[in-house]
Write an enzyme that holds these catalytic residues in place. Structure first.
Site, mmCIF file in Angstrom:
data_model
loop_
_atom_site.group_PDB
_atom_site.id
_atom_site.type_symbol
_atom_site.label_atom_id
_atom_site.label_comp_id
_atom_site.label_asym_id
_atom_site.label_seq_id
_atom_site.Cartn_x
_atom_site.Cartn_y
_atom_site.Cartn_z
ATOM 1 N N THR A 17 43.573 49.530 35.187
ATOM 2 C CA THR A 17 43.144 50.541 34.216
ATOM 3 C C THR A 17 44.306 51.437 33.830
ATOM 4 O O THR A 17 44.549 51.690 32.647
ATOM 5 C CB THR A 17 41.981 51.371 34.782
ATOM 6 O OG1 THR A 17 40.817 50.546 34.884
ATOM 7 C CG2 THR A 17 41.660 52.554 33.867
ATOM 8 N N GLN A 72 42.306 39.290 35.728
ATOM 9 C CA GLN A 72 41.555 38.165 36.293
ATOM 10 C C GLN A 72 42.376 36.886 36.347
ATOM 11 O O GLN A 72 42.154 36.032 37.213
ATOM 12 C CB GLN A 72 40.274 37.922 35.479
ATOM 13 C CG GLN A 72 39.299 39.072 35.477
ATOM 14 C CD GLN A 72 38.743 39.383 36.855
ATOM 15 O OE1 GLN A 72 38.812 38.572 37.777
ATOM 16 N NE2 GLN A 72 38.161 40.571 37.001
ATOM 17 N N SER A 130 46.122 43.480 38.554
ATOM 18 C CA SER A 130 45.378 44.290 39.520
ATOM 19 C C SER A 130 45.389 43.583 40.864
ATOM 20 O O SER A 130 45.202 42.364 40.932
ATOM 21 C CB SER A 130 43.935 44.489 39.046
ATOM 22 O OG SER A 130 43.202 45.264 39.964
ATOM 23 N N GLY A 131 45.599 44.322 41.945
ATOM 24 C CA GLY A 131 45.711 43.711 43.260
ATOM 25 C C GLY A 131 44.411 43.254 43.876
ATOM 26 O O GLY A 131 44.346 42.204 44.516
ATOM 27 N N THR A 158 55.045 59.481 43.940
ATOM 28 C CA THR A 158 55.420 58.732 45.133
ATOM 29 C C THR A 158 54.627 57.439 45.211
ATOM 30 O O THR A 158 53.406 57.433 45.090
ATOM 31 C CB THR A 158 55.157 59.571 46.397
ATOM 32 O OG1 THR A 158 55.903 60.788 46.300
ATOM 33 C CG2 THR A 158 55.567 58.811 47.651
ATOM 34 N N CYS A 186 33.133 47.627 36.085
ATOM 35 C CA CYS A 186 33.458 48.895 35.441
ATOM 36 C C CYS A 186 32.413 49.307 34.410
ATOM 37 O O CYS A 186 32.497 50.393 33.844
ATOM 38 C CB CYS A 186 34.834 48.811 34.788
ATOM 39 S SG CYS A 186 36.168 48.631 35.995
#
Length: 399
Positions: A90, A196, A216-217, A255, A343
């Site tokens: 996102t 995806q 995305s992980g 960070t 989502c």
């Protein structure tokens, strides 16, 4: 001679026990593997702030360097210095789409994008950005002729954002054909949301491919809360969305979440070493699921079956069935599925993806998304099919 598929399962689906804690919602989230958990734990124990000059900082910087290499190993044409870590897809999508403002560009995207793209597009439209939406056909494939026309009609630079694969249906967009339309168009920044697709199909950036992709992980067994922007070498049109320190070469302040990035690194390294086997396993499980659902439930229909799809994703319409009730009943039996993107699936509205494909509102409400991962088993798939078949035969599940 091969035994008939129906005979491979129980002769009586009523005899099959419901599965317990079966995740067939892998497009929403995948469980972290032991290697990922170990990597996260080690980073929490040993790493410090990457900007620190002491040994703990050096450990953290090594983790980040290895993670960039691991991510780029799954994207042909990528280099580790062009990987920018984010909090997820996102943030990555919003960062890239914000370039429409800094570039003074029109935004062209499709009607079936993830909410993180479509909502960002609406926000940009309210800020005066020219936003154009391209429709799709009944198989969920964008209209290339319409796209070509829009690309000709827009006066000025363009940010084109087209997903690599849809999170609800698994349908893969013709990314290489789109890139071919853009050959020689230096005024177009081509972005693809690959949340995806990453780690499931071959991907690339640069010539003949998108200029930038978002990943995305947690779709790949990494922790939730980490993703990345991966650009082709030399791509510099994307300005930072967050400002502060000069972390990540000034491209994303703040960070770095070293432990989460360590988990992403472990997940990417594992998939890079087993991708062919993982893809084959997922496809076999997905195909078995679809064949048996259609066999046992006459009203079942696989959406986008004629299109090229991800190896793990099935969007199945059970005509006349209350999809929301079916999801809840399966959940009560320990089987996790969904009606669409996590989502947006908490809202009782029909899938915008299916509606764009021409599905009726009633059928959209009767549709379930199944998404397997390499961690699933044949027994889990068979038990889930048995549960769906049994519940669809129960009058309370019908609209």
């Amino acid at each position: 001679m091969r035994v008939g598929f129906k005979a491979e399962m129980s002769n009586n689906i009523e005899e099959m026990a419901p599965a317990i804690s079966v995740n067939l919602d892998a497009n929403a989230n995948t469980a972290a593997t032991a290697a990922v958990v170990e990597a996260v734990t080690a980073a929490l124990r040993d790493a410090a702030n990457p900007s620190s000059t002491h040994e703990g900082g050096a450990v953290a910087r090594t983790i980040l360097a290895n993670a960039r290499d691991a991510v780029s190993s799954l994207i042909h044409g990528a280099s580790e210095e062009m990987v920018v870590f984010t909090s997820g897809c996102t943030e990555a999508n919003n960062t890239v789409l914000n370039a429409a403002i800094t570039m003074g560009a029109a935004l062209v995207t499709t009607e079936v994008e993830h909410p993180s793209v479509l909502s960002a597009a609406r926000a940009l439209s309210h800020q005066g950005v020219d936003v154009r939406l391209i429709g799709v056909d009944a198989n969920g494939i964008l209209d290339l002729d319409r796209l070509e026309q829009v690309l000709r009609d827009v006066d000025g630079s363009i940010l084109l954002s087209v997903q690599s694969a849809n999170s609800e249906t698994g349908i893969i967009q013709p990314i290489s054909q789109i890139a071919a339309l853009l050959k020689g168009r230096s005024d177009v920044l081509f972005h693809s949301d690959a949340a995806q697709a990453f780690g499931k199909i071959p991907m690339r950036v640069g010539s003949g491919a998108p200029d930038v992709v978002s990943i995305s992980g947690h779709k790949l067994h990494a922790p939730m809360g980490v993703g990345a922007i991966v650009t082709a070498p030399g791509e510099d049109r994307i300005a930072p969305l967050l400002h502060g320190g000069d972390q990540q070469g000034g491209r994303r302040a703040g960070t770095e979440p070293v432990a989460l990035i360590a988990g992403l690194s472990a997940a990417c390294s594992a998939r890079a070493s087993t991708m062919l086997a993982d893809v084959d396993r997922m496809r076999r499980l997905r195909d078995r699921l679809e064949r048996s659902l259609v066999e046992y439930i006459p009203t079942a229909r696989v959406n986008g079956a004629a299109a090229d799809r991800l190896p793990n994703t099935s969007s199945v319409t059970f005509a006349g069935v209350d999809g929301m009730a079916l999801v809840a009943q399966l959940d009560a039996e320990g089987i996790m599925v969904s009606q669409g993107s996590a989502c947006s699936s908490m809202r009782p509205t029909p899938s915008h993806v299916l509606i764009a494909m021409g599905t009726t509102e009633a059928d959209a409400f009767s549709t379930i998304r199944f998404a397997v991962s390499p961690l699933n088993t044949v027994d889990e798939v068979d038990a889930a099919v048995a549960a769906v078949a049994r519940l669809c035969q129960t009058s309370g599940t019908f609209l």
